[in-house]
Design a protein around this motif. Structure first.
Motif, PDB file in Angstrom:
ATOM      1  N   ASP A  27       0.854  -1.195   0.000  1.00  0.00           N
ATOM      2  CA  ASP A  27       0.000   0.000   0.000  1.00  0.00           C
ATOM      3  C   ASP A  27       0.881   1.233   0.000  1.00  0.00           C
ATOM      4  N   LYS A  28       0.911   1.947  -1.089  1.00  0.00           N
ATOM      5  CA  LYS A  28       1.788   3.125  -1.220  1.00  0.00           C
ATOM      6  C   LYS A  28       1.102   4.426  -0.804  1.00  0.00           C
ATOM      7  N   SER A  29      -0.013   4.347  -0.074  1.00  0.00           N
ATOM      8  CA  SER A  29      -0.734   5.568   0.304  1.00  0.00           C
ATOM      9  C   SER A  29       0.017   6.382   1.342  1.00  0.00           C
ATOM     10  N   VAL A  30       0.871   5.753   2.151  1.00  0.00           N
ATOM     11  CA  VAL A  30       1.679   6.463   3.144  1.00  0.00           C
ATOM     12  C   VAL A  30       3.112   6.483   2.628  1.00  0.00           C
ATOM     13  N   ALA A  31       3.550   7.647   2.191  1.00  0.00           N
ATOM     14  CA  ALA A  31       4.913   7.779   1.695  1.00  0.00           C
ATOM     15  C   ALA A  31       5.869   7.995   2.863  1.00  0.00           C
ATOM     16  N   ASN A  32       6.961   7.306   2.867  1.00  0.00           N
ATOM     17  CA  ASN A  32       8.017   7.436   3.868  1.00  0.00           C
ATOM     18  C   ASN A  32       7.507   7.253   5.295  1.00  0.00           C
ATOM     19  N   PRO A  33       6.992   6.092   5.656  1.00  0.00           N
ATOM     20  CA  PRO A  33       6.458   5.927   7.009  1.00  0.00           C
ATOM     21  C   PRO A  33       7.519   6.063   8.098  1.00  0.00           C
ATOM     22  N   GLU A  34       8.764   5.627   7.822  1.00  0.00           N
ATOM     23  CA  GLU A  34       9.820   5.753   8.829  1.00  0.00           C
ATOM     24  C   GLU A  34      10.113   7.220   9.129  1.00  0.00           C
ATOM     25  N   GLN A  35      10.177   8.019   8.077  1.00  0.00           N
ATOM     26  CA  GLN A  35      10.455   9.440   8.254  1.00  0.00           C
ATOM     27  C   GLN A  35       9.323  10.121   8.999  1.00  0.00           C
ATOM     28  N   ARG A  36       8.102   9.716   8.741  1.00  0.00           N
ATOM     29  CA  ARG A  36       6.958  10.312   9.436  1.00  0.00           C
ATOM     30  C   ARG A  36       6.982   9.997  10.918  1.00  0.00           C
ATOM     31  N   ILE A  37       7.327   8.757  11.262  1.00  0.00           N
ATOM     32  CA  ILE A  37       7.386   8.399  12.677  1.00  0.00           C
ATOM     33  C   ILE A  37       8.504   9.173  13.372  1.00  0.00           C
ATOM     34  N   CYS A  38       9.665   9.261  12.720  1.00  0.00           N
ATOM     35  CA  CYS A  38      10.821   9.911  13.360  1.00  0.00           C
ATOM     36  C   CYS A  38      10.681  11.422  13.461  1.00  0.00           C
ATOM     37  N   GLU A  39      10.065  12.057  12.489  1.00  0.00           N
ATOM     38  CA  GLU A  39      10.029  13.515  12.480  1.00  0.00           C
ATOM     39  C   GLU A  39       8.682  14.101  12.870  1.00  0.00           C
ATOM     40  N   ASP A  40       7.605  13.433  12.539  1.00  0.00           N
ATOM     41  CA  ASP A  40       6.290  14.016  12.790  1.00  0.00           C
ATOM     42  C   ASP A  40       5.836  13.895  14.236  1.00  0.00           C
ATOM     43  N   VAL A  41       6.284  12.859  14.945  1.00  0.00           N
ATOM     44  CA  VAL A  41       5.872  12.697  16.344  1.00  0.00           C
ATOM     45  C   VAL A  41       6.393  13.840  17.211  1.00  0.00           C
ATOM     46  N   PRO A  42       7.694  14.214  17.133  1.00  0.00           N
ATOM     47  CA  PRO A  42       8.139  15.371  17.930  1.00  0.00           C
ATOM     48  C   PRO A  42       7.445  16.680  17.533  1.00  0.00           C
ATOM     49  N   LYS A  43       7.202  16.862  16.229  1.00  0.00           N
ATOM     50  CA  LYS A  43       6.503  18.072  15.785  1.00  0.00           C
ATOM     51  C   LYS A  43       5.073  18.098  16.319  1.00  0.00           C
ATOM     52  N   TYR A  44       4.405  16.948  16.274  1.00  0.00           N
ATOM     53  CA  TYR A  44       3.031  16.857  16.768  1.00  0.00           C
ATOM     54  C   TYR A  44       2.982  17.144  18.265  1.00  0.00           C
ATOM     55  N   CYS A  45       3.900  16.556  19.015  1.00  0.00           N
ATOM     56  CA  CYS A  45       3.895  16.741  20.471  1.00  0.00           C
ATOM     57  C   CYS A  45       4.194  18.191  20.856  1.00  0.00           C
ATOM     58  N   SER A  46       5.159  18.805  20.196  1.00  0.00           N
ATOM     59  CA  SER A  46       5.453  20.207  20.531  1.00  0.00           C
ATOM     60  C   SER A  46       4.299  21.113  20.100  1.00  0.00           C
ATOM     61  N   GLY A  47       3.668  20.801  18.973  1.00  0.00           N
ATOM     62  CA  GLY A  47       2.516  21.587  18.542  1.00  0.00           C
ATOM     63  C   GLY A  47       1.338  21.459  19.491  1.00  0.00           C
ATOM     64  N   MET A  48       1.089  20.243  19.978  1.00  0.00           N
ATOM     65  CA  MET A  48      -0.002  20.038  20.932  1.00  0.00           C
ATOM     66  C   MET A  48       0.283  20.740  22.257  1.00  0.00           C
ATOM     67  N   ALA A  49       1.533  20.704  22.696  1.00  0.00           N
ATOM     68  CA  ALA A  49       1.888  21.391  23.942  1.00  0.00           C
ATOM     69  C   ALA A  49       1.705  22.901  23.796  1.00  0.00           C
ATOM     70  N   GLN A  50       2.113  23.447  22.675  1.00  0.00           N
ATOM     71  CA  GLN A  50       1.949  24.871  22.426  1.00  0.00           C
ATOM     72  C   GLN A  50       0.475  25.235  22.313  1.00  0.00           C
ATOM     73  N   CYS A  51      -0.288  24.426  21.613  1.00  0.00           N
ATOM     74  CA  CYS A  51      -1.723  24.684  21.443  1.00  0.00           C
ATOM     75  C   CYS A  51      -2.453  24.637  22.778  1.00  0.00           C
ATOM     76  N   THR A  52      -2.112  23.668  23.616  1.00  0.00           N
ATOM     77  CA  THR A  52      -2.749  23.553  24.929  1.00  0.00           C
ATOM     78  C   THR A  52      -2.473  24.786  25.767  1.00  0.00           C
ATOM     79  N   GLY A  53      -1.233  25.252  25.745  1.00  0.00           N
ATOM     80  CA  GLY A  53      -0.887  26.461  26.495  1.00  0.00           C
ATOM     81  C   GLY A  53      -1.637  27.684  25.993  1.00  0.00           C
TER      82      GLY A  53
END
Length: 128
Positions: A27-53
């Motif tokens: 299934d090629k619908s998710v491009a670069n899953p390894e890169q998404r896990i490594c880079e998107d999780v920290p971005k998501y967490c920092s964005g959620m922390a900023q949004c909550t504040g």
């Protein structure tokens, strides 16, 4: 701690049940899953922390100013006018502004494809 548990959960789902093979080759619908896990999780967490504040700060500001305005004017009419102004401005901004989430998603997808192409170029290059 929350970020590490989120990353661990993603790793368990990604590596369990041959999902890594399905994402990469079937299934090629998710491009670069390894890169998404490594880079998107920290971005998501920092964005959620900023949004909550920001949400908590905004709620405290609205409650404080509403209480002060109500105590100064001895009526709730101006307080309701202020709340209506805030919601009206927010609605107008949402209607007029472009879809930044879609634009950001496209940008991240293009950056991931570029990194993957550079990685393949590096690994498949021959010395001259």
């Amino acid at each position: 701690e929350w970020r590490s548990s989120l990353t661990g959960g993603l790793h368990n789902k990604y590596f369990g049940g041959m999902n890594y093979y399905k994402c990469s080759h079937v299934d090629k619908s998710v491009a670069n899953p390894e890169q998404r896990i490594c880079e998107d999780v920290p971005k998501y967490c920092s964005g959620m922390a900023q949004c909550t504040g920001e949400v908590i700060c905004s709620l405290v500001d609205v409650l404080f100013y509403s209480q002060r305005l109500s105590s100064y004017t001895r009526t709730h009419r101006y307080t309701m006018a202020m709340v209506m102004y805030i919601f009206g401005a927010g609605t107008l901004t949402k209607v007029v502004s472009p879809n930044f989430a879609k634009m950001y998603k496209k940008k991240q997808s293009l950056e991931g494809s570029y990194r993957m192409a550079q990685s393949r170029l590096r690994s498949n290059s021959e010395s001259m």
